[in-house]
Motif scaffolding. Structure first.
Motif, PDB file in Angstrom:
ATOM      1  N   LYS A 106       1.302  -1.116   0.001  1.00 24.19           N
ATOM      2  CA  LYS A 106       0.326   0.162  -0.195  1.00 24.19           C
ATOM      3  C   LYS A 106       0.777   1.147   0.221  1.00 24.19           C
ATOM      4  N   GLY A 107       0.573   2.153  -0.765  1.00 29.59           N
ATOM      5  CA  GLY A 107       0.928   3.471  -0.577  1.00 29.59           C
ATOM      6  C   GLY A 107       2.712   3.068  -2.175  1.00 29.59           C
ATOM      7  N   ALA A 108       2.218   2.276  -3.051  1.00 32.34           N
ATOM      8  CA  ALA A 108       3.309   2.007  -3.843  1.00 32.34           C
ATOM      9  C   ALA A 108       2.844   2.923  -5.179  1.00 32.34           C
ATOM     10  N   LYS A 109       4.118   2.984  -6.221  1.00 27.19           N
ATOM     11  CA  LYS A 109       3.650   3.880  -7.353  1.00 27.19           C
ATOM     12  C   LYS A 109       4.325   3.257  -8.433  1.00 27.19           C
ATOM     13  N   VAL A 110       3.195   3.402  -9.100  1.00 29.06           N
ATOM     14  CA  VAL A 110       3.487   2.889 -10.895  1.00 29.06           C
ATOM     15  C   VAL A 110       3.625   3.546 -11.578  1.00 29.06           C
ATOM     16  N   GLY A 111       4.274   3.566 -12.476  1.00 33.69           N
ATOM     17  CA  GLY A 111       4.910   4.828 -13.510  1.00 33.69           C
ATOM     18  C   GLY A 111       4.868   4.199 -14.760  1.00 33.69           C
ATOM     19  N   PHE A 112       3.615   4.909 -15.440  1.00 33.65           N
ATOM     20  CA  PHE A 112       4.028   4.039 -17.576  1.00 33.65           C
ATOM     21  C   PHE A 112       3.862   5.194 -18.021  1.00 33.65           C
ATOM     22  N   ASN A 113       4.379   6.342 -19.502  1.00 31.68           N
ATOM     23  CA  ASN A 113       4.237   6.894 -20.728  1.00 31.68           C
ATOM     24  C   ASN A 113       2.635   7.306 -20.865  1.00 31.68           C
ATOM     25  N   TYR A 114       2.055   8.203 -19.773  1.00 36.10           N
ATOM     26  CA  TYR A 114       0.987   8.107 -20.249  1.00 36.10           C
ATOM     27  C   TYR A 114       0.425   8.442 -22.276  1.00 36.10           C
ATOM     28  N   GLN A 115       1.272   8.980 -22.821  1.00 30.83           N
ATOM     29  CA  GLN A 115       1.028   8.753 -24.493  1.00 30.83           C
ATOM     30  C   GLN A 115       0.940   7.477 -24.927  1.00 30.83           C
ATOM     31  N   LEU A 116       1.243   6.208 -24.620  1.00 32.75           N
ATOM     32  CA  LEU A 116       1.419   4.980 -25.156  1.00 32.75           C
ATOM     33  C   LEU A 116       0.718   3.794 -24.427  1.00 32.75           C
ATOM     34  N   ILE A 117      -0.720   4.643 -23.328  1.00 35.76           N
ATOM     35  CA  ILE A 117      -1.676   3.819 -23.040  1.00 35.76           C
ATOM     36  C   ILE A 117      -2.259   4.026 -23.346  1.00 35.76           C
ATOM     37  N   VAL A 136      -1.122   5.983  -9.228  1.00 35.47           N
ATOM     38  CA  VAL A 136      -0.138   5.857 -10.866  1.00 35.47           C
ATOM     39  C   VAL A 136       0.427   7.441 -11.512  1.00 35.47           C
ATOM     40  N   THR A 137       1.914   8.089 -12.372  1.00 36.88           N
ATOM     41  CA  THR A 137       1.774   8.472 -12.795  1.00 36.88           C
ATOM     42  C   THR A 137       2.480   8.209 -14.134  1.00 36.88           C
ATOM     43  N   ASN A 138       2.691   9.745 -14.304  1.00 34.71           N
ATOM     44  CA  ASN A 138       3.166   9.854 -15.790  1.00 34.71           C
ATOM     45  C   ASN A 138       4.517   9.847 -15.695  1.00 34.71           C
ATOM     46  N   VAL A 139       5.834   9.106 -16.054  1.00 31.74           N
ATOM     47  CA  VAL A 139       7.080   8.848 -16.512  1.00 31.74           C
ATOM     48  C   VAL A 139       7.095   8.179 -17.961  1.00 31.74           C
ATOM     49  N   ASP A 140       8.323   8.967 -18.759  1.00 27.04           N
ATOM     50  CA  ASP A 140       9.249   8.195 -19.210  1.00 27.04           C
ATOM     51  C   ASP A 140      10.024   8.083 -19.258  1.00 27.04           C
ATOM     52  N   PHE A 141      11.236   6.976 -18.767  1.00 23.05           N
ATOM     53  CA  PHE A 141      12.169   6.566 -18.824  1.00 23.05           C
ATOM     54  C   PHE A 141      13.097   6.154 -19.607  1.00 23.05           C
ATOM     55  N   VAL A 142      12.263   5.808 -20.568  1.00 26.83           N
ATOM     56  CA  VAL A 142      12.608   5.395 -21.898  1.00 26.83           C
ATOM     57  C   VAL A 142      13.332   6.418 -22.449  1.00 26.83           C
ATOM     58  N   SER A 143      13.011   7.494 -22.272  1.00 24.74           N
ATOM     59  CA  SER A 143      13.358   8.206 -23.492  1.00 24.74           C
ATOM     60  C   SER A 143      15.049   8.658 -22.654  1.00 24.74           C
ATOM     61  N   GLU A 144      14.839   8.902 -21.690  1.00 30.38           N
ATOM     62  CA  GLU A 144      16.321   9.242 -20.966  1.00 30.38           C
ATOM     63  C   GLU A 144      17.460   8.360 -21.105  1.00 30.38           C
ATOM     64  N   ILE A 145      17.009   7.172 -21.543  1.00 33.57           N
ATOM     65  CA  ILE A 145      18.533   6.460 -21.448  1.00 33.57           C
ATOM     66  C   ILE A 145      18.892   6.296 -23.043  1.00 33.57           C
ATOM     67  N   TRP A 146      17.628   6.005 -24.263  1.00 36.14           N
ATOM     68  CA  TRP A 146      17.434   5.741 -25.330  1.00 36.14           C
ATOM     69  C   TRP A 146      18.639   7.267 -25.924  1.00 36.14           C
ATOM     70  N   THR A 147      19.728   7.875 -26.052  1.00 36.63           N
ATOM     71  CA  THR A 147      20.466   8.419 -26.548  1.00 36.63           C
ATOM     72  C   THR A 147      20.869   7.848 -28.033  1.00 36.63           C
ATOM     73  N   ASP A 148      20.878   7.630 -28.304  1.00 40.47           N
ATOM     74  CA  ASP A 148      20.275   7.232 -30.255  1.00 40.47           C
ATOM     75  C   ASP A 148      19.247   7.604 -30.354  1.00 40.47           C
ATOM     76  N   ARG A 149      18.109   7.590 -30.023  1.00 41.84           N
ATOM     77  CA  ARG A 149      16.948   6.965 -30.379  1.00 41.84           C
ATOM     78  C   ARG A 149      16.786   7.870 -32.111  1.00 41.84           C
ATOM     79  N   VAL A 150      16.299   7.207 -32.929  1.00 37.88           N
ATOM     80  CA  VAL A 150      15.669   8.170 -34.107  1.00 37.88           C
ATOM     81  C   VAL A 150      14.875   8.890 -34.100  1.00 37.88           C
ATOM     82  N   GLY A 151      14.592   9.247 -35.326  1.00 35.16           N
ATOM     83  CA  GLY A 151      13.571  11.236 -34.572  1.00 35.16           C
ATOM     84  C   GLY A 151      11.850   9.716 -35.349  1.00 35.16           C
TER      85      GLY A 151
END
Length: 591
Positions: A106-117, A136-151
């Motif tokens: 109880k009290g835990a927090k779940v994050g996911f990208n609101y743009q991709l759900i 739940v909360t809106n987070v995008d951690f993938v973009s922070e580590i995907w440094t060579d992401r294509v446009g």
């Protein structure tokens, strides 16, 4: 970074933001089945390349939830990645929600990208987890580590003319507005790329296999707005859109358009094909009407022009397939042919047609054990030579300027054992029973599904995928709203719907059998008991009879098969060389 290092980096970000669980979905803001490279997050972080799956990460566990189509593939691709395979009991269900409720405090927090759900999934997550006092909360951690992401893709887009589509853009918009009035909605936001493509007679190549282009649409009481990068379109196409009553806006202004809607607006959205991030931008006082996009229903009912063109696509696809299978038979044993080289040769035969645009999906070319993987993708490591004895499964399709095809055939190589012949025949029985079915108007796909599976059930056999899916008109190879599957989808079949029928049997590490045709739903007759419908088979490619166990076929099934193969020969023969026609005539000979 390795997959392990990426997982460690994600967990570090989670800890820094007090996120107890992070969910990564296979989606883009348009909730597409096939994704632009920019949004292929799951392959980037885990190595899994299947089209369906969800990653869930905690500090103690990381898992991929996917269905039976991908179990073998996932186990291989996830090896050494730090992720474990979690086998879904029921396909396309978010079973990880219950798992999260059970492992998080109880009290835990779940994050996911609101743009991709989707709105539907995000709402289900919020409601279920809130019962356990988990937020739940809106987070995008993938973009922070995907440094060579294509446009984002910037491929050119184009319009098909009304003569090819059967309806003008303005006529289609009028149809949608009529539907909106019936729903009591003044506004309609559309983010599904294939719905937008159909509505605006728009095609592109931003997504592999699907001739669509990144865009959003908003229909208001007084305006039809298309949000797209105008540089993708020619001046003539822009003028045509304007003349048809369409105003163009930059792609990234769709969010602002939603935020600035009137507070009293009544907005129709499809919660399964709209992302939660954009949905949240709607005014809180707006009235939301949820349902399947009106366009989804409209585009599923192919008009006479589309049906005529689809028939033409089937003819040319049948010619390519005939030439391919003749080439395969002629060259086997004389040169080395592998799953990969065979798929490439089939592509080349299709590409000989001037109207061929590209594949409608990645060709599944599987010999023996690889054919037992329903969504097998041949790689350099898995590529197998086609020789010896066994079954070769080819599931493929093409995009033509006048239609989309999808077909599966299984060809015996050398000698086949009794079980292979029996499996082949039982699958064929399932295809025939579905194809020749006459059914009352109002029949849903799950009822038809049972008819197709019955010949297999009688022998204690089943398969883990749906029996059929809708097909677009020079659009996505998978489209709704109709489906033939065990799922209780309350969508009745109607005349004009084009659907696949593709039962299968898969024996892991041994062989797989799937035979697939496309069928058109048509009116059959009217009796004192009401209207009845039937299927007209569209696909034109012979069904191999050399491996059939005739004792398993009933006389009416044998008659259907012989009539089908004769129809294939009659339709294709004028387009073939004398030698090709002679070869096909032998393949289509009655048994």
């Amino acid at each position: 970074m390795t997959y392990i290092e990426k997982l460690q980096a994600l967990r570090k970000l989670m800890a820094g933001h007090n996120i107890d669980a992070y969910i990564i979905t296979a989606a883009d803001p348009h909730i597409s089945e096939y994704l632009p490279a920019h949004y292929k997050a799951i392959p980037f972080v885990s190595g899994f390349t299947g089209s369906a799956g969800t990653l869930v990460i905690t500090q103690e566990f990381a898992g991929l939830w996917t269905d039976s189509r991908y179990f073998t593939q996932a186990e291989a691709q996830l090896s050494g990645s730090g992720y474990e395979l979690v086998k879904l009991k029921i396909a396309h269900t978010p079973e990880y929600i219950d798992w999260l409720s059970g492992v998080l405090p109880k009290g835990a927090k779940v994050g996911f990208n609101y743009q991709l759900i989707t709105v539907t999934l995000a709402t289900a997550l919020k409601n279920s987890l809130q019962q356990q006092q988990i937020t739940v909360t809106n987070v995008d951690f993938v973009s922070e580590i995907w440094t060579d992401r294509v446009g984002l893709p910037q491929e050119k887009a184009y319009l098909i003319d009304a003569e090819a589509a059967g309806l003008s853009i303005s006529a289609k918009i009028t149809q949608v507005r009529t539907n909106l009035i019936a729903y009591g909605a003044g506004y309609h936001f559309i983010s599904a790329l294939d719905d937008i493509a159909w509505l605006f007679n728009l095609r592109g190549s931003d997504v592999d296999y699907n001739p669509v282009t990144l865009s959003f649409a908003l229909i208001t009481p007084n305006e039809t707005k298309l949000f797209i990068n105008e540089e993708k379109l020619s001046k003539n196409d822009i003028e045509t859109l304007n003349q048809q009553g369409v105003d163009l806006y930059p792609y990234d202004e769709a969010a602002n358009a939603l935020e600035t809607l009137p507070e009293e607006a009544t907005v129709f959205i499809d919660p399964k094909r709209t992302c939660f991030g954009l949905y949240q931008l709607l005014p809180q006082t707006a009235k939301i009407i949820s349902g399947i996009n009106p366009v989804t229903h409209l585009k599923s009912l192919k008009n006479d022009t589309e049906i005529k063109h689809i028939g033409k696509a089937m003819l040319h696809d049948g010619v390519a397939l005939t030439r391919f299978f003749k080439w395969l038979e002629d060259r086997l044993g004389k040169e080395k042919i592998t799953e990969w080289s065979a798929a490439q040769k089939l592509d080349a035969f299709r590409a000989e047609n001037a109207s061929f645009v590209g594949l409608s999906f990645n060709t599944i070319s599987g010999y023996n054990a690889n054919g037992a993987l329903p969504h097998y993708t041949v790689t350099a490591e898995s590529d197998q030579e086609i020789n010896g004895d066994g079954l070769f499964l080819v599931d493929s399709g093409g995009q033509y300027l006048y239609g989309t095809t999808d077909i599966t055939r299984v060809i015996p190589i050398g000698n086949c054992i009794v079980r292979q012949a029996d499996d082949y025949t039982l699958v064929l029985k399932g295809l025939i029973e579905g194809s020749k079915l006459i059914f009352p108007a109002g029949t849903n796909g799950y009822q038809i599904d049972a008819v197709c599976r019955k010949p297999l059930w009688e022998y204690g056999i089943n398969f883990g995928h749906g029996t059929g899916h809708g097909i677009g008109f020079f659009l996505n190879v998978h489209e709704g709203p109709q489906t033939i599957s065990p799922a209780n989808v309350d969508i009745p079949f109607k005349p004009g719907m084009v659907t696949s029928i593709e039962p299968g049997i898969y024996r892991p590490a041994k062989h797989g059998v799937r035979i697939e045709n496309l069928v058109l739903c048509i009116s059959h007759n009217h009796t004192e008991f009401g209207d009845f419908l039937a299927f007209e088979t569209l696909t034109l490619c012979y069904i191999d009879t050399s491996v059939i166990n005739k004792s398993l076929l009933e006389s009416h099934q044998l008659a259907w098969l012989n009539h089908y193969n004769q129809t294939v020969f009659n339709q294709l023969q004028p387009l073939l060389s004398v030698e090709e026609a002679a070869w096909l005539k032998e393949k289509c000979k009655a048994i």
